[in-house]
Design a protein around this motif. Structure first.
Motif, mmCIF file in Angstrom:
data_model
loop_
_atom_site.group_PDB
_atom_site.id
_atom_site.type_symbol
_atom_site.label_atom_id
_atom_site.label_comp_id
_atom_site.label_asym_id
_atom_site.label_seq_id
_atom_site.Cartn_x
_atom_site.Cartn_y
_atom_site.Cartn_z
ATOM 1 N N ARG A 560 -10.995 -24.889 -32.981
ATOM 2 C CA ARG A 560 -11.644 -23.993 -32.016
ATOM 3 C C ARG A 560 -13.158 -23.983 -32.210
ATOM 4 O O ARG A 560 -13.920 -23.925 -31.241
ATOM 5 C CB ARG A 560 -11.083 -22.578 -32.138
ATOM 6 N N ARG A 561 -13.599 -24.033 -33.460
ATOM 7 C CA ARG A 561 -15.051 -24.101 -33.690
ATOM 8 C C ARG A 561 -15.647 -25.346 -33.046
ATOM 9 O O ARG A 561 -16.703 -25.302 -32.413
ATOM 10 C CB ARG A 561 -15.345 -24.073 -35.189
ATOM 11 N N ASP A 562 -14.947 -26.450 -33.207
ATOM 12 C CA ASP A 562 -15.397 -27.693 -32.587
ATOM 13 C C ASP A 562 -15.363 -27.573 -31.061
ATOM 14 O O ASP A 562 -16.302 -27.969 -30.357
ATOM 15 C CB ASP A 562 -14.506 -28.843 -33.053
ATOM 16 N N PHE A 563 -14.280 -26.999 -30.553
ATOM 17 C CA PHE A 563 -14.115 -26.838 -29.107
ATOM 18 C C PHE A 563 -15.228 -25.969 -28.522
ATOM 19 O O PHE A 563 -15.831 -26.306 -27.498
ATOM 20 C CB PHE A 563 -12.742 -26.227 -28.825
ATOM 21 N N LEU A 564 -15.515 -24.848 -29.165
ATOM 22 C CA LEU A 564 -16.542 -23.938 -28.643
ATOM 23 C C LEU A 564 -17.934 -24.546 -28.771
ATOM 24 O O LEU A 564 -18.843 -24.187 -28.006
ATOM 25 C CB LEU A 564 -16.482 -22.591 -29.359
ATOM 26 N N GLY A 572 -16.629 -16.559 -23.684
ATOM 27 C CA GLY A 572 -17.047 -15.475 -22.797
ATOM 28 C C GLY A 572 -16.181 -15.383 -21.563
ATOM 29 O O GLY A 572 -15.798 -14.277 -21.128
ATOM 30 N N THR A 573 -15.843 -16.523 -20.972
ATOM 31 C CA THR A 573 -14.965 -16.527 -19.794
ATOM 32 C C THR A 573 -13.602 -15.955 -20.141
ATOM 33 O O THR A 573 -13.037 -15.140 -19.391
ATOM 34 C CB THR A 573 -14.813 -17.966 -19.264
ATOM 35 N N ILE A 578 -9.368 -11.312 -20.822
ATOM 36 C CA ILE A 578 -8.678 -10.481 -21.816
ATOM 37 C C ILE A 578 -8.834 -8.996 -21.462
ATOM 38 O O ILE A 578 -7.864 -8.223 -21.502
ATOM 39 C CB ILE A 578 -9.230 -10.774 -23.226
ATOM 40 N N LEU A 579 -10.036 -8.592 -21.125
ATOM 41 C CA LEU A 579 -10.266 -7.180 -20.762
ATOM 42 C C LEU A 579 -9.447 -6.785 -19.551
ATOM 43 O O LEU A 579 -8.846 -5.692 -19.509
ATOM 44 C CB LEU A 579 -11.757 -6.964 -20.508
ATOM 45 N N THR A 580 -9.406 -7.664 -18.536
ATOM 46 C CA THR A 580 -8.622 -7.370 -17.335
ATOM 47 C C THR A 580 -7.143 -7.323 -17.670
ATOM 48 O O THR A 580 -6.406 -6.432 -17.205
ATOM 49 C CB THR A 580 -8.888 -8.443 -16.264
ATOM 50 N N GLY A 581 -6.682 -8.274 -18.491
ATOM 51 C CA GLY A 581 -5.267 -8.291 -18.872
ATOM 52 C C GLY A 581 -4.875 -7.054 -19.659
ATOM 53 O O GLY A 581 -3.771 -6.513 -19.480
ATOM 54 N N GLY A 600 -7.161 -16.722 -19.039
ATOM 55 C CA GLY A 600 -8.087 -16.731 -20.169
ATOM 56 C C GLY A 600 -7.816 -17.886 -21.106
ATOM 57 O O GLY A 600 -8.751 -18.536 -21.603
ATOM 58 N N LEU A 601 -6.534 -18.165 -21.352
ATOM 59 C CA LEU A 601 -6.191 -19.280 -22.222
ATOM 60 C C LEU A 601 -6.558 -20.632 -21.606
ATOM 61 O O LEU A 601 -6.854 -21.586 -22.325
ATOM 62 C CB LEU A 601 -4.695 -19.257 -22.552
ATOM 63 N N ALA A 602 -6.538 -20.719 -20.302
ATOM 64 C CA ALA A 602 -6.949 -21.963 -19.663
ATOM 65 C C ALA A 602 -8.417 -22.273 -19.973
ATOM 66 O O ALA A 602 -8.823 -23.429 -20.043
ATOM 67 C CB ALA A 602 -6.733 -21.888 -18.157
ATOM 68 N N ALA A 603 -9.212 -21.208 -20.167
ATOM 69 C CA ALA A 603 -10.618 -21.394 -20.524
ATOM 70 C C ALA A 603 -10.793 -21.624 -22.026
ATOM 71 O O ALA A 603 -11.621 -22.434 -22.443
ATOM 72 C CB ALA A 603 -11.434 -20.184 -20.093
#
Length: 628
Positions: A560-564, A572-573, A578-581, A600-603
């Motif tokens: 995930r660190r590499d991905f981000l 952020g997306t 997450i907040l809406t869910g 959210g997971l798609a992002a």
């Protein structure tokens, strides 16, 4: 030989952008860092070779910077090696040429013999090798090296280890051509015999660039360096060495006994005048080469001038009974540029680039100053031809950063070599190099009545440019066992077709499909590669399959660190979703909460907490049973 951007053992050479690279700043408990040798404090190690290490030294009182070359402590007890330090300083001092790195001081006292040398900022010539380079770029570089070597030879000094790593390119003014510094006279030999001696039967130098008489331990003069310059010119002009034999012994034998392939047989873009100069410099017998480095310089300059005048005169037209053909020189005169889509890493979206400098074994991809792939990494290149897209896996062999591009007056980008290109891809490249458009399909000969072959290949052709799952006709959440079974079955079916009667177009398509299926299999059956591939696709269900197959939390977080780092806005997306869910979940709207979490997971497919949240909501929905 692959190109190298590392610093030479000679301390003067270090690329500015390398000074901040992790490989150079991550020192392994170097006891010399921070110590003082003479008037200079060693503040950073720039490079390390077989004889010694090279440091950036800063004068303790006036702050000037020099390169400090320090003999390894365990070698300082050998007088003949310490003598090389003396010989290097003496040779450079005797020559005193502006194109040779300057040595200002020497200390030969054990346990730390060292040299104080000028500190240069730029890049070694080795950063340019690996793909063919235009003559107008490399000839001015080698002519400067010729001047430096001619000055050395007039003083009775033969370099004996000339190679791209030992020719350093310095930018003295913005927009100015690179200024050459020849490095590392550590094994230079005085022709009168007063230089460093080697034991009988011991060969010093680099086999890939060594003149036949040098590897036979015969008497040397400046024409040995002329031969090495010929090898370097061959490598720059064609993108490869004249001999590709594996191993030092095989290289030495090849240089002694085999004629080099004509450069134009390797890369047709080499002009006839340049080819003639290179082959003259590579003559086996010293008497058959240019008599000195200045003669080679004059020949290179004349050959470049002839090339820039345009194609050589065409031969008389063929007799009427023969079809008129475009001459080879005219074909070379037309530059080739093609649009391409390039996948820089598994799962990444294709990026549009322009490919140029096309050769039999590779090409150069121009970027617009964006991200460059890692050196020696694998990328997927798709040429957008009028006949349709053609794809090949390639290996990155040269990088040109925006800063380097500015220095060289060229576009930034990277050079690649083809890795087992499919037959249709190779055929298109061959057509382009012959002056064609590359759009003439391979001959199509369909075996009559064999509908099975056509059906199998057509089912893959439709998905050839899609993702790995689509190519294999698999759902994106397939288990590893399912993927392995599908890849085995696909390869079995496709390999079986090799023994069937195929037309040339079918065989080319079969090669392309096999390449893609193997690539898909390697990616989707390797845990970490698949997880990152799924993440870049936004395929969180594939990530969940990786977790089920044993992907650890530590591995997930590292990915995930590499991905981000590649998708800095993803977190952020996902957070917005997450907040809406959370709001939907608090209101008991679990179906809508799950749908929002999955967006959210798609992002950000590698967010462990969000993956766990989705799993909990799915369990809650399942416990409710079907909606009445």
């Amino acid at each position: 030989m692959r190109p190298s951007a590392k610093a030479s053992e000679d301390g003067a050479s270090v690329m500015e952008d390398e000074q901040n690279s992790p490989e150079l700043i991550a020192e392994e408990e170097d006891p010399l860092l921070g110590t003082q040798l003479g008037s200079f404090r060693l503040i950073r190690r720039l490079g390390r070779g077989g004889m010694g290490s090279v440091y950036l030294g800063e004068h303790v009182s006036i702050g000037s910077r020099m390169a400090v070359k320090v003999l390894h402590e365990h070698l300082a007890a050998y007088p003949e090696l310490v003598q090389r330090f003396h010989a290097e300083a003496r040779a450079v001092n005797l020559i005193g040429h502006e194109n040779i790195v300057s040595i200002f001081d020497l200390n030969a006292t054990p346990p730390r013999p060292y040299l104080i040398m000028e500190y240069l900022e730029g890049m070694p010539l080795s950063s340019m090798v690996g793909v063919p380079v235009r003559a107008e770029e490399w000839v001015p570089i080698l002519t400067q090296a010729c001047e430096a070597l001619h000055a050395a030879h007039q003083r009775g000094i033969v370099h004996r280890d000339l190679k791209p790593d030992n020719i350093f390119l310095v930018q003295r003014a913005k927009g100015a051509p690179p200024f050459v510094k020849v490095l590392d006279f550590g094994i230079a030999k005085l022709i009168d015999g007063a230089g460093p001696q080697t034991q009988a039967g011991i060969i010093v130098g680099t086999p890939e660039y060594m003149a036949p008489e040098q590897s036979r331990s015969q008497r040397l003069d400046g024409r040995a360096d002329v031969y090495a310059l010929g090898v370097i010119a061959y490598q720059l002009a064609t993108g490869q060495l004249p001999f590709t034999e594996e191993g030092s012994a095989a290289q030495l034998v090849a240089h002694q006994t085999l004629p080099p392939p004509p450069p134009r047989s390797i890369y047709p873009g080499v002009s006839q005048p340049i080819e003639a100069v290179i082959l003259h410099a590579l003559a086996k017998a010293p008497a058959d080469r240019y008599e000195n480095a200045r003669a080679l310089k004059a020949a290179l300059e004349q050959a470049l001038a002839d090339e820039l005048k345009g194609p050589i005169a065409e031969p008389p037209p063929p007799p009427p009974s023969q079809p008129a053909r475009e001459t080879q020189s005219r074909r070379r005169a037309r530059p080739v540029e093609l649009p391409a889509r390039v996948v820089l890493r598994p799962g990444a979206q294709p990026e549009r680039m322009v490919c140029s400098d096309i050769a039999r074994g590779g090409l150069f991809l121009r970027t617009q100053g964006g991200e460059l792939p890692a050196l020696f990494s694998r990328v997927q290149v798709t040429l957008e031809m009028a006949r349709g897209p053609l794809t090949s896996t390639c290996e990155v062999v040269r990088l040109v950063t925006p800063e380097q591009a500015l220095l060289w007056g060229m576009a930034p980008g990277f050079g690649v070599q083809f890795v087992e290109p499919p037959a249709d891809f190779k055929a298109a490249i061959a057509q382009l190099l012959r002056g064609g458009t590359g759009n003439t399909p391979l001959e199509v000969v369909l075996p009559s009545g064999d509908v099975e072959i056509t059906t199998i290949l057509e089912s893959y052709r439709q998905n050839l440019q899609k993702d790995h799952y689509a190519l294999l006709s698999l759902p994106p959440d397939s288990s590893f066992e399912t993927v392995r079974a599908r890849v085995r079955a696909a390869l079995g079916d496709l390999e079986a077709l090799r023994g069937r009667p195929l037309g040339s177009a079918q065989r080319a398509l079969l090669d392309s499909v096999l390449t893609r299926v193997r690539d898909a299999g390697e990616t989707l059956t390797t845990l970490l590669r698949r997880a990152m591939y799924d993440a870049m696709m936004g395929n969180f269900r594939g990530v969940e399959a990786c977790l089920a197959a044993g992907l650890t939390v530590t591995q997930l977080e590292a990915l995930r660190r590499d991905f981000l780092g590649r998708r800095p806005n993803a977190a952020g997306t996902a957070h917005v979703h997450i907040l809406t869910g959370n709001a939907y979940e608090k209101n008991g709207q679990l179906a809508r909460a799950l749908e929002t979490y999955e967006r959210g997971l798609a992002a950000d497919p590698l967010d462990l907490q969000l993956l766990q949240r989705c799993r909990a909501v799915r369990r809650a929905l399942a416990s409710r049973g079907p909606t009445p």
